[in-house]
Design a protein around this motif. Structure first.
Motif, mmCIF file in Angstrom:
data_model
loop_
_atom_site.group_PDB
_atom_site.id
_atom_site.type_symbol
_atom_site.label_atom_id
_atom_site.label_comp_id
_atom_site.label_asym_id
_atom_site.label_seq_id
_atom_site.Cartn_x
_atom_site.Cartn_y
_atom_site.Cartn_z
ATOM 1 N N ASP A 42 -1.441 5.938 24.072
ATOM 2 C CA ASP A 42 -0.691 5.046 22.930
ATOM 3 C C ASP A 42 -1.375 3.831 22.327
ATOM 4 N N ALA A 43 -2.474 3.469 22.981
ATOM 5 C CA ALA A 43 -3.358 2.481 22.544
ATOM 6 C C ALA A 43 -4.030 2.883 21.525
ATOM 7 N N VAL A 44 -4.401 4.181 21.428
ATOM 8 C CA VAL A 44 -5.536 4.583 20.415
ATOM 9 C C VAL A 44 -4.666 5.336 19.304
ATOM 10 N N GLN A 45 -3.491 5.511 19.424
ATOM 11 C CA GLN A 45 -2.703 6.387 18.432
ATOM 12 C C GLN A 45 -2.476 5.207 17.186
ATOM 13 N N GLU A 46 -3.158 5.954 15.931
ATOM 14 C CA GLU A 46 -2.821 5.275 14.708
ATOM 15 C C GLU A 46 -1.609 5.813 13.866
ATOM 16 N N PHE A 47 -1.041 4.651 13.087
ATOM 17 C CA PHE A 47 0.042 5.287 12.201
ATOM 18 C C PHE A 47 -0.277 4.734 10.609
ATOM 19 N N LYS A 48 0.055 5.688 9.691
ATOM 20 C CA LYS A 48 -0.008 5.091 8.270
ATOM 21 C C LYS A 48 1.477 5.414 7.864
ATOM 22 N N THR A 91 4.331 6.004 -11.600
ATOM 23 C CA THR A 91 4.369 6.614 -10.511
ATOM 24 C C THR A 91 3.247 6.061 -9.490
ATOM 25 N N TYR A 92 3.568 5.646 -8.479
ATOM 26 C CA TYR A 92 2.296 4.993 -7.593
ATOM 27 C C TYR A 92 2.574 5.793 -6.171
ATOM 28 N N VAL A 93 1.557 6.281 -5.657
ATOM 29 C CA VAL A 93 1.470 6.964 -4.235
ATOM 30 C C VAL A 93 0.411 6.117 -3.362
ATOM 31 N N GLU A 94 0.689 5.505 -2.291
ATOM 32 C CA GLU A 94 -0.137 4.636 -1.747
ATOM 33 C C GLU A 94 -0.023 5.015 -0.231
ATOM 34 N N ALA A 95 -1.199 4.840 0.689
ATOM 35 C CA ALA A 95 -1.241 5.035 2.142
ATOM 36 C C ALA A 95 -1.591 3.635 2.721
ATOM 37 N N LEU A 96 -0.320 3.093 3.384
ATOM 38 C CA LEU A 96 -0.500 1.816 3.867
ATOM 39 C C LEU A 96 -1.083 1.956 5.303
ATOM 40 N N ASP A 97 -1.554 1.024 5.834
ATOM 41 C CA ASP A 97 -2.491 1.251 6.973
ATOM 42 C C ASP A 97 -2.104 0.181 8.030
ATOM 43 N N THR A 117 14.295 -8.630 -16.004
ATOM 44 C CA THR A 117 15.077 -7.541 -15.886
ATOM 45 C C THR A 117 14.147 -6.588 -14.889
ATOM 46 N N ASN A 118 14.839 -6.197 -13.767
ATOM 47 C CA ASN A 118 14.252 -5.382 -12.824
ATOM 48 C C ASN A 118 13.871 -4.002 -13.234
ATOM 49 N N PHE A 119 12.518 -3.600 -12.699
ATOM 50 C CA PHE A 119 12.407 -2.146 -12.924
ATOM 51 C C PHE A 119 13.872 -1.257 -12.290
ATOM 52 N N GLY A 120 13.841 -0.070 -12.586
ATOM 53 C CA GLY A 120 14.702 0.935 -11.937
ATOM 54 C C GLY A 120 13.670 1.540 -10.848
ATOM 55 N N ALA A 121 14.202 1.547 -9.597
ATOM 56 C CA ALA A 121 13.070 2.136 -8.757
ATOM 57 C C ALA A 121 13.640 3.180 -7.807
ATOM 58 N N VAL A 122 12.626 4.094 -7.560
ATOM 59 C CA VAL A 122 12.857 5.397 -6.592
ATOM 60 C C VAL A 122 11.876 5.116 -5.733
ATOM 61 N N ALA A 123 11.984 4.986 -4.409
ATOM 62 C CA ALA A 123 11.138 4.864 -3.261
ATOM 63 C C ALA A 123 11.375 5.701 -2.252
ATOM 64 N N THR A 124 10.147 6.385 -1.660
ATOM 65 C CA THR A 124 10.239 7.098 -0.227
ATOM 66 C C THR A 124 9.116 6.681 0.555
ATOM 67 N N VAL A 125 9.375 6.375 1.832
ATOM 68 C CA VAL A 125 8.270 6.092 2.783
ATOM 69 C C VAL A 125 8.307 6.873 3.892
ATOM 70 N N GLU A 126 7.207 7.448 4.291
ATOM 71 C CA GLU A 126 6.960 8.563 5.455
ATOM 72 C C GLU A 126 6.118 8.029 6.393
ATOM 73 N N VAL A 127 6.209 8.061 7.490
ATOM 74 C CA VAL A 127 5.271 7.662 8.714
ATOM 75 C C VAL A 127 4.347 9.070 8.976
ATOM 76 N N VAL A 128 3.210 8.647 9.144
ATOM 77 C CA VAL A 128 2.282 9.911 9.633
ATOM 78 C C VAL A 128 1.404 9.100 10.894
ATOM 79 N N SER A 129 0.894 10.117 11.754
ATOM 80 C CA SER A 129 0.361 9.667 12.808
ATOM 81 C C SER A 129 -0.950 10.518 13.312
ATOM 82 N N THR A 130 -1.909 10.009 14.235
ATOM 83 C CA THR A 130 -2.807 11.045 14.876
ATOM 84 C C THR A 130 -2.277 11.708 15.910
ATOM 85 N N GLY A 131 -1.163 11.176 16.484
ATOM 86 C CA GLY A 131 -0.511 11.855 17.652
ATOM 87 C C GLY A 131 0.996 12.064 17.355
#
Length: 136
Positions: A42-48, A91-97, A117-131
């Motif tokens: 678990d100590a070496v498993q990485e998530f983005k 439209t913006y796609v970004e990988a957060l580490d 006046t705020n933007f209208g926003a549609v957002a998705t966030v998915e989790v990916v990992s090395t394990g």
């Protein structure tokens, strides 16, 4: 090169594309549970966190930003990783580490909208990992 994958269907945020939101949103808090079947420590498993942010409209200096938050108990939340603050529609796609700040047992996504006046926003966030992992 490391390979990141996602075998779970739960998203940290998933606003419906047909109804953009115009106010701040908190996604559900979920626990990240690394699986032991892959024999990876678990100590070496990485998530983005793979984020997609679609911003439309907005007047008088609007901004939109996705933030990944963490918690030790699923109640008190602190910001772990800040996405880029966006000031133009698009439209913006970004990988957060999360490797530079560590990861807490509970995570959620937060959408912050501001401006005259705020933007209208549609957002998705998915989790990916090395394990292997599950979200609960």
């Amino acid at each position: 090169m490391k390979c990141y994958a996602n075998r779970v269907t739960t998203r940290l945020m998933n606003t419906p594309p047909q109804t953009p939101v115009t106010a701040n949103q908190n996604g559900p808090g979920v626990r990240i549970l690394p699986e032991q079947s892959d024999r990876q420590s678990d100590a070496v498993q990485e998530f983005k966190f793979i984020t997609t942010l679609v911003l439309t409209g907005g007047v008088t200096s609007p901004t939109g930003q996705l933030i990944i938050q963490g918690s030790v108990d699923g109640i008190g939340w602190l910001d772990l990783v800040l996405g880029t603050a966006r000031t133009e529609a698009g439209t913006y796609v970004e990988a957060l580490d999360s490797t530079t700040v560590g990861l807490l047992p509970w995570v959620r996504a937060k959408l912050v909208l501001a401006g005259g006046t705020n933007f209208g926003a549609v957002a998705t966030v998915e989790v990916v990992s090395t394990g292997s992992f599950t979200l609960s």
